[in-house]
Scaffold this active site. Structure first.
Site, short mmCIF file in Angstrom:
data_model
loop_
_atom_site.label_atom_id
_atom_site.label_comp_id
_atom_site.label_asym_id
_atom_site.label_seq_id
_atom_site.Cartn_x
_atom_site.Cartn_y
_atom_site.Cartn_z
N ASN A 140 35.22 32.43 41.16
CA ASN A 140 36.62 32.22 40.85
C ASN A 140 37.00 30.79 41.19
O ASN A 140 36.32 30.11 41.97
CB ASN A 140 37.50 33.18 41.66
CG ASN A 140 37.27 34.63 41.28
OD1 ASN A 140 37.34 34.99 40.11
ND2 ASN A 140 37.01 35.46 42.27
N CYS B 178 32.40 39.03 35.56
CA CYS B 178 33.55 38.56 34.78
C CYS B 178 33.20 38.79 33.31
O CYS B 178 32.24 38.20 32.80
CB CYS B 178 33.83 37.09 35.05
SG CYS B 178 35.10 36.38 33.98
N GLU C 171 45.05 37.98 37.94
CA GLU C 171 43.66 38.03 38.42
C GLU C 171 43.51 37.60 39.88
O GLU C 171 43.97 36.53 40.28
CB GLU C 171 42.77 37.13 37.55
CG GLU C 171 42.39 37.77 36.22
CD GLU C 171 41.14 37.16 35.63
OE1 GLU C 171 40.11 37.14 36.32
OE2 GLU C 171 41.21 36.70 34.48
N ARG C 172 42.83 38.45 40.61
CA ARG C 172 42.47 38.16 41.99
C ARG C 172 41.45 37.01 42.00
O ARG C 172 40.55 36.98 41.18
CB ARG C 172 41.85 39.41 42.61
CG ARG C 172 41.47 39.31 44.06
CD ARG C 172 40.84 40.59 44.55
NE ARG C 172 39.53 40.82 43.95
CZ ARG C 172 38.64 41.70 44.41
NH1 ARG C 172 38.94 42.47 45.44
NH2 ARG C 172 37.48 41.85 43.82
N CYS D 47 41.46 38.80 30.36
CA CYS D 47 40.58 39.27 31.44
C CYS D 47 39.71 40.38 30.87
O CYS D 47 40.22 41.45 30.49
CB CYS D 47 41.39 39.78 32.62
SG CYS D 47 40.37 40.47 33.95
N ASN E 190 34.84 38.10 30.34
CA ASN E 190 34.98 36.96 29.45
C ASN E 190 34.02 35.85 29.85
O ASN E 190 33.52 35.10 29.00
CB ASN E 190 36.42 36.46 29.46
CG ASN E 190 37.34 37.36 28.68
OD1 ASN E 190 36.95 37.95 27.68
ND2 ASN E 190 38.57 37.50 29.16
N THR F 151 37.21 42.31 32.24
CA THR F 151 37.13 43.56 33.00
C THR F 151 38.49 44.24 33.03
O THR F 151 38.58 45.47 33.12
CB THR F 151 36.64 43.29 34.45
OG1 THR F 151 37.48 42.31 35.06
CG2 THR F 151 35.19 42.83 34.46
N ASN G 267 42.59 43.23 40.97
CA ASN G 267 43.27 42.62 39.83
C ASN G 267 44.32 43.62 39.35
O ASN G 267 44.17 44.83 39.52
CB ASN G 267 42.27 42.36 38.70
CG ASN G 267 41.14 41.45 39.13
OD1 ASN G 267 41.28 40.24 39.19
ND2 ASN G 267 39.99 42.05 39.46
#
Length: 237
Positions: free
Chosen positions: A56, A65, A177-178, A187, A67, A189, A160
């Site tokens: 991140n 992730c 998003e976290r 996002c 994407n 997921t 998230n």
């Protein structure tokens, strides 16, 4: 280093196949180079297999992730390292299968947990598809203050947060998003978590999902969930 955008979810991809950047150095590297992007992906090889090491933008790691995996796949194709219509690579979430068929379809991590949860009066589902998500259905997703409410729910759930709305034959999703610590344009997921919740309610095995960064497609085939959407070099935008 090169920037890729997957429906507005932006990543810096770093060729680290020669391991010039150590694991200890990665968090600092990410914080110094991510800038306004959503994350950094180190392209590596482990036992001759490609490995996606995702971070991140705040320097923290994530198991997966969606994407980012699509961007990673397109990067391998663009470099000429992969020429097959079906291939696999590895991530912290395990082996990731990719099918190139009218775009890049990435197999998402299997659902490992789904349970109802109420937080601050918001009824939703805590869903883990590689990483945790708190999924909440709302009447009008455009009226949600995603930055404020998303941040609050993210801190309460350590997940998230995805707000979604059913619109005719599709879904509309916004995600806080976290690790990125803000709303992102897409996002992977997150839309997968929403798909899991919506599928149990609707029985649909395939759905089109609109996010701020465009349109994503999620489908279940033979018990596996696949994600597809736009992915390209940032410089081409």
């Amino acid at each position: 280093m090169v920037c890729y955008s997957a429906n507005g979810n932006t990543f810096l991809l770093v060729d680290n196949t020669e391991k010039k950047i150590s694991d200890d150095e990665k968090p600092v590297f990410v914080r110094n180079h991510a800038g306004d992007l959503d994350g950094v992906i180190f392209v590596e090889k482990v036992n001759e297999e490609f490995f996606m090491d995702y971070y991140n933008r705040d320097g923290s790691t994530a198991a997966f992730c969606g994407n980012g995996a699509r961007a990673f796949s397109q990067y391998l194709i663009d470099r000429g390292w992969i020429k097959d219509e079906e291939f696999s690579f590895f991530s912290r979430a395990g082996e990731i299968k990719v099918i190139v068929e009218d775009g890049v379809w990435v197999r998402m991590p299997r659902l490992s947990e789904k349970r109802e949860m109420t937080v601050n009066g918001y009824n939703g589902y805590f869903v883990i598809v590689g990483v945790p998500h708190f999924v909440v259905e709302v009447e009008n997703v455009d009226k949600i203050n995603t930055e404020k409410l998303g941040r609050d729910l993210r801190n309460k759930t350590n997940a998230n947060v995805d707000f979604y709305q059913v619109i005719e034959d599709a879904l509309k999703v916004r995600t806080y998003e976290r690790g990125v610590e803000r709303e992102t344009k897409a996002c992977g997921t997150g839309v997968t978590a929403v798909f899991v919740v919506h599928k149990d309610k609707s029985g649909l095995n395939e759905v089109k999902i609109h996010v701020p960064g465009g349109t994503l497609f999620v489908k279940e085939k033979s018990g596996e969930i696949f994600l597809k959407g736009e992915v390209r070099r940032c410089s081409e935008e």
